[in-house]
Design a protein around this motif. Structure first.
Motif, PDB file in Angstrom:
ATOM      1  N   GLY A 129       0.921  -1.174  -0.026  1.00  0.00           N
ATOM      2  CA  GLY A 129       0.117  -0.188  -0.090  1.00  0.00           C
ATOM      3  C   GLY A 129       0.790   1.318  -0.112  1.00  0.00           C
ATOM      4  N   GLU A 130       0.434   2.344  -0.059  1.00  0.00           N
ATOM      5  CA  GLU A 130       0.843   3.612   0.036  1.00  0.00           C
ATOM      6  C   GLU A 130       1.880   3.886   1.252  1.00  0.00           C
ATOM      7  N   VAL A 131       2.928   3.966   1.076  1.00  0.00           N
ATOM      8  CA  VAL A 131       3.962   3.958   2.118  1.00  0.00           C
ATOM      9  C   VAL A 131       4.157   5.757   2.302  1.00  0.00           C
ATOM     10  N   ASP A 132       4.065   6.199   3.613  1.00  0.00           N
ATOM     11  CA  ASP A 132       4.590   7.525   4.132  1.00  0.00           C
ATOM     12  C   ASP A 132       5.989   7.472   4.427  1.00  0.00           C
ATOM     13  N   ASP A 133       6.782   8.173   3.254  1.00  0.00           N
ATOM     14  CA  ASP A 133       8.176   8.316   3.570  1.00  0.00           C
ATOM     15  C   ASP A 133       8.682   9.507   3.671  1.00  0.00           C
ATOM     16  N   SER A 134       7.675  10.518   4.367  1.00  0.00           N
ATOM     17  CA  SER A 134       7.894  11.772   4.248  1.00  0.00           C
ATOM     18  C   SER A 134       9.038  12.039   5.414  1.00  0.00           C
ATOM     19  N   GLY A 135      10.069  12.845   5.362  1.00  0.00           N
ATOM     20  CA  GLY A 135      11.059  13.036   6.363  1.00  0.00           C
ATOM     21  C   GLY A 135      12.435  12.158   6.260  1.00  0.00           C
ATOM     22  N   LEU A 136      12.054  11.325   5.100  1.00  0.00           N
ATOM     23  CA  LEU A 136      13.200  10.244   5.272  1.00  0.00           C
ATOM     24  C   LEU A 136      14.066  10.679   3.743  1.00  0.00           C
ATOM     25  N   GLY A 164      15.867   7.241  11.647  1.00  0.00           N
ATOM     26  CA  GLY A 164      16.546   7.424  10.343  1.00  0.00           C
ATOM     27  C   GLY A 164      18.017   7.042  10.386  1.00  0.00           C
ATOM     28  N   ASP A 165      18.247   6.294  11.437  1.00  0.00           N
ATOM     29  CA  ASP A 165      19.505   5.568  11.486  1.00  0.00           C
ATOM     30  C   ASP A 165      19.696   4.416  10.622  1.00  0.00           C
TER      31      ASP A 165
END
Length: 175
Positions: A129-136, A164-165
């Motif tokens: 499904g849609e993945v929220d990758d905002s900020g990465l 984010g590591d």
């Protein structure tokens, strides 16, 4: 007290006169009671066994044993025959329950494979499904997917759980 007055569940030992006299003599001869014996057997030719369950056993200083109890005849041939009949009946029931024909084995394997494929398809559908990758960073996500071989959704989830590591995300996904 007569036999009619004894409760049904009571543990009562009825001792004959001869046994009573023998027990009194045992006390005079200083014989020691041997505790913990649950069964005494005497074997005779032809697999004939006399068994005394829950006996009273006494031992003299010379090593002679005296056993009190009700002797019953056990026929080993009859016991062996009964055990064989029970084993045959059990094996017949087991054979009926566990059909090991090639067709049955193939059907079982196909069923397991179908169940596994259905479970993995459902898991992939949830992740596609849609993945929220905002900020990465997109490059970080691609590197994790490339290094670990997991889906993009799992890579994003791992990155978010490790703030984010990239190194810790890759370590989590590759273990």
């Amino acid at each position: 007290m007569s036999a009619q007055q004894i409760p049904q569940d009571a543990q009562v030992n009825i001792i004959s006169k001869n046994e009573k006299k023998a027990r009194e003599l045992i006390k005079k001869f200083n014989l020691k009671a041997v505790p913990g014996i649950s069964r005494v057997t005497f074997k005779q030719r032809g697999n004939l066994i006399y068994a005394i369950d829950q006996p009273d056993v006494y031992r003299s200083a010379a090593g002679t044993y005296i056993v009190f109890g009700e002797a019953k005849v056990d026929d080993m041939n009859q016991r062996i025959a009964e055990a064989q009949k029970a084993a045959e009946a059990e094996s017949a029931m087991t054979a009926a329950a566990d059909d090991k024909s090639p067709a049955a084995i193939t059907a079982d394997m196909e069923k397991v494979a179908l169940d596994a494929a259905t479970a993995s398809n459902e898991e992939e559908e949830e992740e596609e499904g849609e993945v929220d990758d905002s900020g990465l960073d997109q490059k970080d996500i691609e590197i994790i997917v490339e290094q670990t071989g997991v889906s993009r959704a799992k890579a994003v989830k791992a990155l978010r759980s490790h703030d984010g590591d990239m190194v810790n995300a890759i370590m989590e996904l590759s273990s």
